[in-house]
Design a protein around this motif. Structure first.
Motif, PDB file in Angstrom:
ATOM      1  N   LEU A 162       8.055  -9.372 -15.836  1.00  0.00           N
ATOM      2  CA  LEU A 162       7.193  -9.228 -14.670  1.00  0.00           C
ATOM      3  C   LEU A 162       7.037  -7.741 -14.367  1.00  0.00           C
ATOM      4  CD1 LEU A 162       8.598 -12.011 -12.277  1.00  0.00           C
ATOM      5  CD2 LEU A 162       6.826 -12.201 -14.043  1.00  0.00           C
ATOM      6  N   LEU A 163       5.807  -7.308 -14.084  1.00  0.00           N
ATOM      7  CA  LEU A 163       5.519  -5.921 -13.778  1.00  0.00           C
ATOM      8  C   LEU A 163       5.433  -5.731 -12.266  1.00  0.00           C
ATOM      9  CD1 LEU A 163       4.664  -6.223 -16.777  1.00  0.00           C
ATOM     10  CD2 LEU A 163       2.780  -4.631 -16.293  1.00  0.00           C
ATOM     11  N   VAL A 164       6.051  -4.648 -11.769  1.00  0.00           N
ATOM     12  CA  VAL A 164       6.036  -4.371 -10.333  1.00  0.00           C
ATOM     13  C   VAL A 164       5.681  -2.908 -10.098  1.00  0.00           C
ATOM     14  CG1 VAL A 164       7.788  -6.143  -9.923  1.00  0.00           C
ATOM     15  CG2 VAL A 164       8.488  -3.756 -10.162  1.00  0.00           C
ATOM     16  N   GLY A 165       5.330  -2.600  -8.838  1.00  0.00           N
ATOM     17  CA  GLY A 165       5.004  -1.224  -8.497  1.00  0.00           C
ATOM     18  C   GLY A 165       3.807  -0.721  -9.283  1.00  0.00           C
ATOM     19  N   ASP A 166       3.824   0.572  -9.603  1.00  0.00           N
ATOM     20  CA  ASP A 166       2.698   1.192 -10.312  1.00  0.00           C
ATOM     21  C   ASP A 166       2.485   0.586 -11.697  1.00  0.00           C
ATOM     22  OD1 ASP A 166       2.762   2.794  -8.100  1.00  0.00           O
ATOM     23  OD2 ASP A 166       3.359   4.625  -9.153  1.00  0.00           O
ATOM     24  N   ALA A 167       3.544   0.077 -12.313  1.00  0.00           N
ATOM     25  CA  ALA A 167       3.425  -0.515 -13.649  1.00  0.00           C
ATOM     26  C   ALA A 167       2.507  -1.731 -13.645  1.00  0.00           C
ATOM     27  CB  ALA A 167       4.800  -0.906 -14.182  1.00  0.00           C
ATOM     28  N   ALA A 168       2.372  -2.387 -12.489  1.00  0.00           N
ATOM     29  CA  ALA A 168       1.556  -3.596 -12.382  1.00  0.00           C
ATOM     30  C   ALA A 168       0.095  -3.298 -12.068  1.00  0.00           C
ATOM     31  CB  ALA A 168       2.135  -4.519 -11.312  1.00  0.00           C
ATOM     32  N   GLY A 169      -0.275  -2.035 -12.062  1.00  0.00           N
ATOM     33  CA  GLY A 169      -1.643  -1.657 -11.750  1.00  0.00           C
ATOM     34  C   GLY A 169      -1.679  -0.783 -10.521  1.00  0.00           C
ATOM     35  N   TYR A 170      -2.631   0.148 -10.504  1.00  0.00           N
ATOM     36  CA  TYR A 170      -2.673   1.127  -9.420  1.00  0.00           C
ATOM     37  C   TYR A 170      -4.120   1.540  -9.206  1.00  0.00           C
ATOM     38  CZ  TYR A 170      -0.907   5.008  -6.555  1.00  0.00           C
ATOM     39  OH  TYR A 170      -0.605   5.845  -5.518  1.00  0.00           O
ATOM     40  N   VAL A 171      -4.492   1.718  -7.947  1.00  0.00           N
ATOM     41  CA  VAL A 171      -5.851   2.144  -7.641  1.00  0.00           C
ATOM     42  C   VAL A 171      -5.874   3.639  -7.345  1.00  0.00           C
ATOM     43  CG1 VAL A 171      -7.861   1.837  -6.145  1.00  0.00           C
ATOM     44  CG2 VAL A 171      -6.456  -0.134  -6.770  1.00  0.00           C
ATOM     45  N   ASP A 172      -5.180   4.055  -6.284  1.00  0.00           N
ATOM     46  CA  ASP A 172      -5.193   5.460  -5.895  1.00  0.00           C
ATOM     47  C   ASP A 172      -4.156   5.658  -4.788  1.00  0.00           C
ATOM     48  OD1 ASP A 172      -7.201   7.934  -6.408  1.00  0.00           O
ATOM     49  OD2 ASP A 172      -6.522   7.993  -4.323  1.00  0.00           O
ATOM     50  N   ALA A 173      -3.735   6.913  -4.605  1.00  0.00           N
ATOM     51  CA  ALA A 173      -2.758   7.227  -3.562  1.00  0.00           C
ATOM     52  C   ALA A 173      -3.409   7.503  -2.214  1.00  0.00           C
ATOM     53  CB  ALA A 173      -1.934   8.443  -3.989  1.00  0.00           C
ATOM     54  N   LEU A 174      -4.718   7.380  -2.126  1.00  0.00           N
ATOM     55  CA  LEU A 174      -5.470   7.783  -0.948  1.00  0.00           C
ATOM     56  C   LEU A 174      -4.978   7.123   0.331  1.00  0.00           C
ATOM     57  CD1 LEU A 174      -9.315   8.263  -0.957  1.00  0.00           C
ATOM     58  CD2 LEU A 174      -8.214   7.154   0.962  1.00  0.00           C
ATOM     59  N   THR A 175      -4.593   5.868   0.284  1.00  0.00           N
ATOM     60  CA  THR A 175      -4.212   5.158   1.506  1.00  0.00           C
ATOM     61  C   THR A 175      -2.712   5.171   1.778  1.00  0.00           C
ATOM     62  OG1 THR A 175      -4.291   3.119   0.203  1.00  0.00           O
ATOM     63  CG2 THR A 175      -6.203   3.625   1.550  1.00  0.00           C
ATOM     64  N   GLY A 176      -1.909   5.773   0.912  1.00  0.00           N
ATOM     65  CA  GLY A 176      -0.503   6.000   1.204  1.00  0.00           C
ATOM     66  C   GLY A 176       0.387   4.777   1.249  1.00  0.00           C
ATOM     67  N   GLU A 177       0.027   3.725   0.528  1.00  0.00           N
ATOM     68  CA  GLU A 177       0.824   2.496   0.590  1.00  0.00           C
ATOM     69  C   GLU A 177       1.764   2.323  -0.603  1.00  0.00           C
ATOM     70  OE1 GLU A 177      -1.194  -1.042   2.777  1.00  0.00           O
ATOM     71  OE2 GLU A 177      -2.678  -0.243   1.375  1.00  0.00           O
ATOM     72  N   GLY A 178       2.009   3.376  -1.375  1.00  0.00           N
ATOM     73  CA  GLY A 178       2.767   3.237  -2.609  1.00  0.00           C
ATOM     74  C   GLY A 178       4.136   2.626  -2.437  1.00  0.00           C
ATOM     75  N   VAL A 179       4.932   3.151  -1.498  1.00  0.00           N
ATOM     76  CA  VAL A 179       6.293   2.648  -1.304  1.00  0.00           C
ATOM     77  C   VAL A 179       6.274   1.225  -0.767  1.00  0.00           C
ATOM     78  CG1 VAL A 179       8.435   2.955   0.014  1.00  0.00           C
ATOM     79  CG2 VAL A 179       7.329   4.932  -1.055  1.00  0.00           C
ATOM     80  N   ALA A 180       5.372   0.950   0.178  1.00  0.00           N
ATOM     81  CA  ALA A 180       5.285  -0.404   0.737  1.00  0.00           C
ATOM     82  C   ALA A 180       4.952  -1.419  -0.345  1.00  0.00           C
ATOM     83  CB  ALA A 180       4.241  -0.449   1.845  1.00  0.00           C
ATOM     84  N   LEU A 181       3.989  -1.101  -1.212  1.00  0.00           N
ATOM     85  CA  LEU A 181       3.609  -2.023  -2.283  1.00  0.00           C
ATOM     86  C   LEU A 181       4.695  -2.121  -3.349  1.00  0.00           C
ATOM     87  CD1 LEU A 181      -0.175  -1.204  -2.763  1.00  0.00           C
ATOM     88  CD2 LEU A 181       0.832  -3.228  -1.704  1.00  0.00           C
ATOM     89  N   ALA A 182       5.379  -1.016  -3.618  1.00  0.00           N
ATOM     90  CA  ALA A 182       6.479  -1.053  -4.583  1.00  0.00           C
ATOM     91  C   ALA A 182       7.551  -2.041  -4.133  1.00  0.00           C
ATOM     92  CB  ALA A 182       7.081   0.340  -4.757  1.00  0.00           C
ATOM     93  N   ALA A 183       7.948  -1.940  -2.863  1.00  0.00           N
ATOM     94  CA  ALA A 183       8.978  -2.840  -2.338  1.00  0.00           C
ATOM     95  C   ALA A 183       8.480  -4.274  -2.264  1.00  0.00           C
ATOM     96  CB  ALA A 183       9.440  -2.358  -0.965  1.00  0.00           C
ATOM     97  N   ALA A 184       7.226  -4.452  -1.827  1.00  0.00           N
ATOM     98  CA  ALA A 184       6.692  -5.812  -1.672  1.00  0.00           C
ATOM     99  C   ALA A 184       6.586  -6.532  -3.007  1.00  0.00           C
ATOM    100  CB  ALA A 184       5.331  -5.757  -0.987  1.00  0.00           C
ATOM    101  N   THR A 185       6.065  -5.850  -4.035  1.00  0.00           N
ATOM    102  CA  THR A 185       5.916  -6.507  -5.329  1.00  0.00           C
ATOM    103  C   THR A 185       7.264  -6.718  -6.006  1.00  0.00           C
ATOM    104  OG1 THR A 185       5.457  -4.364  -6.410  1.00  0.00           O
ATOM    105  CG2 THR A 185       3.569  -5.659  -5.670  1.00  0.00           C
ATOM    106  N   ALA A 186       8.179  -5.771  -5.827  1.00  0.00           N
ATOM    107  CA  ALA A 186       9.512  -5.908  -6.432  1.00  0.00           C
ATOM    108  C   ALA A 186      10.268  -7.099  -5.852  1.00  0.00           C
ATOM    109  CB  ALA A 186      10.310  -4.624  -6.231  1.00  0.00           C
TER     110      ALA A 186
END
Length: 337
Positions: A248-272
């Motif tokens: 199973l792929l999580v975080g940026d490894a599972a696909g990424y759009v852009d850092a513009l909206t600043g949700e990287g850490v939130a999505l990393a934790a949520a998908t993990a």
């Protein structure tokens, strides 16, 4: 046999390991770099990300963030977070806090790199280790994603990020987004005398050259540089599916759009945590649909904003529109928080 092998010791990988260990599973993290791990990052964590870290038992030191401010010359538009604040955190501090929590829970760390995966009916082998499941959290350039044939060609624009710290007292408790027709500069307070400045753009130039597009900001920062520039990109990554067999792929490894909206850490934790929950429930096949639900709002809004920012004519309109329509700007910020 190891329950869950995690490829990558960034925030997504450590979140997966912490959540797995909290559920009573044996988790092993494979990461070539020694902790704490640094990388190009805006270092602003949205309130949902702070809440996700709290659920993991992680509380990194940082500066409270009260909202988002857009800046374009003399124009300003700002919106406060509703409820809890966000947090400006050095990437190394976040890494260290997650690493400590994982170690306290008994997570084992192996120095190495996952560059090949062999799957069998009841197990997966990678980096010389065998486990029931593999969670790939090995970043934007995920070797695991490529090895499994899950990577798709990403549509333009191709955007890149650069980050540098500056020894200057923060002048606000907001994340400031400075806009130009050719990119954005994100100023995040991360310490009592330190700010991080991340630049996102489709133009390949040095960090200093990018700052020239923001004269007032450049004047405030020149000569205050602290540490080296770190870069990342191209940012957009597309996958056919975030799960394949026992991986199973999580975080940026599972696909990424852009850092513009600043949700990287939130999505990393949520998908993990979602990936681990699916494995604990014995339903790994449910993860792709759950991943899609968790990331849909972010993907749609970020694509729309990147599309506007990528055209000089529409990029010039973003801050004036936010200034003229504060309720709409506030609603957009609250959707993302």
């Amino acid at each position: 046999m190891i329950d869950i092998l995690v490829a990558g010791g960034g925030p997504a990988g450590l979140a997966a390991a912490v959540w797995a260990a909290s559920a009573g599973l044996e988790a092993v993290v494979v990461e070539p770099r020694a902790a704490p791990v640094d990388k190009a990052c805006g270092e602003g964590i949205m309130p949902s990300g702070v809440a996700a870290l709290k659920a993991l038992g992680v509380a990194p030191a940082g500066r409270e963030l009260q909202g988002i401010r857009y800046v374009q010359g003399a124009r300003r538009a700002e919106a406060r977070f509703r409820g809890s604040p966000g947090l400006g955190v050095r990437r190394t501090e976040l890494s260290a806090a997650l690493h400590r929590r994982a170690a306290d829970l008994g997570v084992r760390f192996v120095a190495g790199r996952v560059d090949g995966v062999r799957q069998e009916e009841d197990r997966v082998t990678a980096a010389g280790l065998t486990a029931r499941w593999l969670i790939a959290a090995d970043g934007l350039h995920s070797p695991t994603r490529r090895a499994l044939g899950l990577e798709r060609a990403a549509a333009p624009p191709r955007r890149y990020g650069l980050r540098r710290h500056y020894r200057v007292p923060p002048w606000t408790d907001f994340v400031e987004v400075h806009w130009s027709p050719y990119g954005e500069a994100y100023v995040t307070p991360v310490g009592d005398g330190l700010v991080g400045v991340a630049v996102l753009s489709g133009h390949r130039r040095s960090h200093g050259e990018h700052l020239d597009a923001f004269p007032a900001l450049a004047r405030a920062l020149r000569g205050r540089e602290d540490g080296a520039v770190r870069g990342a990109g191209p940012l957009r990554r597309t996958v056919s599916t975030p799960g394949a067999g026992r991986v199973l792929l999580v975080g940026d490894a599972a696909g990424y759009v852009d850092a513009l909206t600043g949700e990287g850490v939130a999505l990393a934790a949520a998908t993990a945590t979602a990936a681990v929950d699916c494995l604990v429930a014995g339903r790994p096949g449910a993860y792709p649909a759950r991943w899609a639900r968790l990331t849909r709002r972010h993907r749609l809004l970020t694509r729309a904003l990147v599309g506007l920012a990528g055209r000089p004519v529409t990029a010039r309109m973003i801050v004036p529109a936010a200034q003229c329509l504060p309720p709409l700007f506030g609603a957009a910020v609250r959707v993302l928080q």
